[in-house]
Design a protein around this motif. Structure first.
Motif, PDB file in Angstrom:
ATOM      1  N   CYS A 126      14.017   4.782   5.355  1.00 52.12           N
ATOM      2  CA  CYS A 126      13.038   4.289   4.922  1.00 52.12           C
ATOM      3  C   CYS A 126      11.897   5.342   3.863  1.00 52.12           C
ATOM      4  CB  CYS A 126      11.893   3.463   5.481  1.00 52.12           C
ATOM      5  SG  CYS A 126       9.996   2.990   4.732  1.00 52.12           S
ATOM      6  N   THR A 127      12.010   4.981   2.955  1.00 53.25           N
ATOM      7  CA  THR A 127      11.139   6.553   1.831  1.00 53.25           C
ATOM      8  C   THR A 127      10.173   5.782   1.094  1.00 53.25           C
ATOM      9  OG1 THR A 127      12.944   6.028  -0.308  1.00 53.25           O
ATOM     10  CG2 THR A 127      13.662   7.689   1.997  1.00 53.25           C
ATOM     11  N   ALA A 128       9.850   4.838   0.844  1.00 50.23           N
ATOM     12  CA  ALA A 128       8.959   4.651   0.580  1.00 50.23           C
ATOM     13  C   ALA A 128       8.074   4.010   1.137  1.00 50.23           C
ATOM     14  CB  ALA A 128       9.608   3.639  -1.452  1.00 50.23           C
ATOM     15  N   SER A 129       6.284   3.365   1.272  1.00 49.83           N
ATOM     16  CA  SER A 129       5.520   2.125   1.841  1.00 49.83           C
ATOM     17  C   SER A 129       5.262   1.306   1.610  1.00 49.83           C
ATOM     18  CB  SER A 129       4.563   3.450   1.760  1.00 49.83           C
ATOM     19  OG  SER A 129       3.841   3.750   1.222  1.00 49.83           O
ATOM     20  N   GLN A 130       6.359   0.325   0.977  1.00 50.61           N
ATOM     21  CA  GLN A 130       5.658  -0.366  -0.892  1.00 50.61           C
ATOM     22  C   GLN A 130       5.791  -1.507   0.184  1.00 50.61           C
ATOM     23  OE1 GLN A 130       7.796  -1.442  -3.838  1.00 50.61           O
ATOM     24  NE2 GLN A 130       7.000  -3.515  -3.776  1.00 50.61           N
ATOM     25  N   LEU A 131       6.781  -1.481   1.459  1.00 47.93           N
ATOM     26  CA  LEU A 131       6.808  -2.816   2.152  1.00 47.93           C
ATOM     27  C   LEU A 131       6.138  -2.802   3.567  1.00 47.93           C
ATOM     28  CD1 LEU A 131      10.580  -3.988   0.841  1.00 47.93           C
ATOM     29  CD2 LEU A 131       7.703  -5.024   0.731  1.00 47.93           C
ATOM     30  N   CYS A 132       6.127  -1.746   3.530  1.00 47.37           N
ATOM     31  CA  CYS A 132       4.937  -0.920   4.960  1.00 47.37           C
ATOM     32  C   CYS A 132       4.422  -2.166   5.425  1.00 47.37           C
ATOM     33  CB  CYS A 132       4.769   0.636   5.250  1.00 47.37           C
ATOM     34  SG  CYS A 132       5.338   1.362   5.250  1.00 47.37           S
ATOM     35  N   LEU A 133       3.639  -2.816   6.607  1.00 43.87           N
ATOM     36  CA  LEU A 133       2.314  -3.497   6.919  1.00 43.87           C
ATOM     37  C   LEU A 133       1.269  -2.571   6.592  1.00 43.87           C
ATOM     38  CD1 LEU A 133       1.391  -5.488   8.904  1.00 43.87           C
ATOM     39  CD2 LEU A 133       1.540  -4.188  10.579  1.00 43.87           C
ATOM     40  N   ASN A 153       1.285  -1.493   0.347  1.00 45.55           N
ATOM     41  CA  ASN A 153       0.212   0.147   0.167  1.00 45.55           C
ATOM     42  C   ASN A 153       1.163   1.034   0.353  1.00 45.55           C
ATOM     43  OD1 ASN A 153      -2.262   2.400   0.485  1.00 45.55           O
ATOM     44  ND2 ASN A 153      -2.720   0.745   2.172  1.00 45.55           N
ATOM     45  N   TYR A 154       1.231   1.751  -0.926  1.00 45.39           N
ATOM     46  CA  TYR A 154       1.937   3.410  -1.500  1.00 45.39           C
ATOM     47  C   TYR A 154       0.969   4.107  -0.563  1.00 45.39           C
ATOM     48  CZ  TYR A 154       4.146   0.244  -4.832  1.00 45.39           C
ATOM     49  OH  TYR A 154       4.840  -0.506  -5.539  1.00 45.39           O
ATOM     50  N   LEU A 155       0.325   4.042  -0.179  1.00 45.48           N
ATOM     51  CA  LEU A 155      -0.462   5.457   0.364  1.00 45.48           C
ATOM     52  C   LEU A 155      -0.484   5.134   2.414  1.00 45.48           C
ATOM     53  CD1 LEU A 155      -3.923   5.336  -1.392  1.00 45.48           C
ATOM     54  CD2 LEU A 155      -1.777   6.628  -2.106  1.00 45.48           C
ATOM     55  N   ASN A 156       0.422   4.000   2.187  1.00 44.44           N
ATOM     56  CA  ASN A 156       0.882   4.564   3.725  1.00 44.44           C
ATOM     57  C   ASN A 156       1.936   5.539   4.433  1.00 44.44           C
ATOM     58  OD1 ASN A 156      -0.485   1.949   4.976  1.00 44.44           O
ATOM     59  ND2 ASN A 156       1.344   0.792   4.600  1.00 44.44           N
ATOM     60  N   GLN A 157       1.756   6.102   5.719  1.00 46.78           N
ATOM     61  CA  GLN A 157       1.880   6.666   5.859  1.00 46.78           C
ATOM     62  C   GLN A 157       3.146   6.675   6.556  1.00 46.78           C
ATOM     63  OE1 GLN A 157      -0.231   9.635   8.526  1.00 46.78           O
ATOM     64  NE2 GLN A 157      -1.682  10.722   7.129  1.00 46.78           N
ATOM     65  N   LEU A 158       4.579   7.172   6.226  1.00 49.46           N
ATOM     66  CA  LEU A 158       6.064   6.795   7.125  1.00 49.46           C
ATOM     67  C   LEU A 158       5.856   7.848   8.391  1.00 49.46           C
ATOM     68  CD1 LEU A 158       7.616   7.096   3.744  1.00 49.46           C
ATOM     69  CD2 LEU A 158       7.038   5.197   5.317  1.00 49.46           C
ATOM     70  N   PRO A 159       6.719   7.437   9.546  1.00 51.34           N
ATOM     71  CA  PRO A 159       7.195   6.191   9.156  1.00 51.34           C
ATOM     72  C   PRO A 159       6.521   4.882   9.387  1.00 51.34           C
ATOM     73  CG  PRO A 159       7.535   7.317  11.574  1.00 51.34           C
ATOM     74  CD  PRO A 159       6.654   8.412  10.269  1.00 51.34           C
TER      75      PRO A 159
END
Length: 375
Positions: free
Chosen positions: A223-230, A198-204
């Protein structure tokens, strides 16, 4: 002779007959009527003491037109089940048998798809497509005897990419909603990791990989992209939304999900079909044997033990139900037997051992004997 006595005689006589060639819960004579005026005692008359309880003791015009009926009853229509299968790159890791998790999944599917081929409509959505996060529509909509095409899709696919579980569930659920709106349908999610992509996940964000060092695409940088975020929040919302529209989801956690017990428990609860009596709300299947058992248990549980009647029996208290020729007693406590479950007496449900028998994946015949209609 009182009507109740006549009915008892008819029921006793019918109990000795085999199932007639009648349609599902429909009408039709079985051809075994004996004219009460001819004085004959049928060979299958019940004997009590020195008296034969049969047509000979009921020589009265009240019995004329009696229509003893036996029926082959049908269960509720075969349920539709979408298999939502994680095809991410981690499925190539070795499983308990020395084969990959992907091969073990195919081996387990082979057993269960053959076992329930004629009783459950199976469909398939494996995800992702390609080696990133692209999410496909269903490869195969649900249908009976779909074992061969499903196994073909699985055997020709190569695991790769991430785990876009939320999108895959949404697409599979839409396939089910489109085929029969308003009916309850099912999905079985089998995954070896946590949802991401989900590329729309907020970071961190929390990492979706057991080794967080490799979570970001630009490792070892920040981490600059949220592709592998939970992607747990979005996945739970999809599951809850599908549940409100009649699509219920079972969750199987394969080897590799041990780091995400909390996430998968929440997904199983949101899906509406959590495991009962286990250590987790989802079905933990860390090897091929456990996966086969989980699939068998789930498949059996979606088979209905409800029998629909086209019309209520003329004499509801003089109905006898048989499973494979063995009588099932009526049990109004609904623990172990059968009972009417519709106020208009057009629905019969089996409980306890009789229901478990219908859910074991083997072919069974449910028959009923309805008492004579007395003119």
């Amino acid at each position: 002779m009182h009507t109740a006595r006549l009915l008892a005689i008819a029921a006793a006589l019918l109990a000795g007959l085999g199932a007639g060639a009648c349609g599902p819960s429909g009408g039709g004579e079985n051809g075994n009527n004996v004219n009460p005026r001819d004085g004959a005692v049928p060979s299958d008359a019940t004997v009590i003491g020195d008296s034969a309880v049969g047509w000979d003791v009921a020589r009265t015009d009240a019995m004329e037109g009696c229509d003893p009926r036996n029926f082959i009853l049908q269960q509720a229509p075969p349920p539709a089940v979408m298999l939502v299968v994680d095809r991410s790159g981690s499925m190539l890791e070795p499983g308990s048998t020395g084969f990959s998790r992907w091969q073990e999944l195919q081996n387990a599917m082979d057993v269960v798809l053959a076992q329930f081929a004629s009783q459950i409509q199976f469909g398939l959505l494996m995800y992702p497509t390609g080696d990133q996060c692209q999410t496909p529509p269903a490869q195969l909509p649900p249908g009976l005897f779909h074992g061969a095409p499903i196994l073909h899709y699985l055997s020709t696919a190569q695991p790769a990419g991430g785990t876009p579980t939320a999108a895959a569930l949404r697409n599979a659920g839409q396939t089910l909603k489109d085929m029969a709106p308003g009916q309850t349908h099912f999905m079985i999610l089998a995954t070896d990791g946590a949802p991401n992509c989900n590329y729309l996940n907020q970071l961190p964000c929390a990492c979706s990989l057991s080794n967080s060092a490799y979570c970001c695409t630009n490792y070892p940088g920040a981490c600059t992209a949220s592709q592998l975020c939970l992607d747990d929040d979005e996945t739970l919302q999809v599951l809850i939304g599908l549940g409100t529209s009649g699509v219920e989801t079972f969750v199987i956690g394969l080897d590799g999900t041990q780091e995400y017990v909390e996430t998968l428990n929440a997904m199983a609860l949101a899906g509406g079909r959590p495991q009962t009596g286990g250590a987790t709300s989802y079905y933990a299947a860390t090897n091929q044997t456990e996966l086969t058992q989980a699939l068998q248990s789930i498949a059996g549980s979606v088979l209905s033990c409800i029998i629909y009647l086209e019309e209520p029996p003329d004499f509801p208290d003089y109905v006898t139900i048989y499973v494979d020729g063995h009588e099932v007693p009526r049990d109004t406590s609904r623990q172990n037997g059968w009972d009417y479950t519709h106020p208009e007496l057009t629905e019969i449900e089996l409980f306890g051992q009789a229901c478990e028998t219908l859910q074991d994946g083997d072919p069974h015949q449910v028959t009923a004997t309805f008492a004579c209609v007395i003119n």
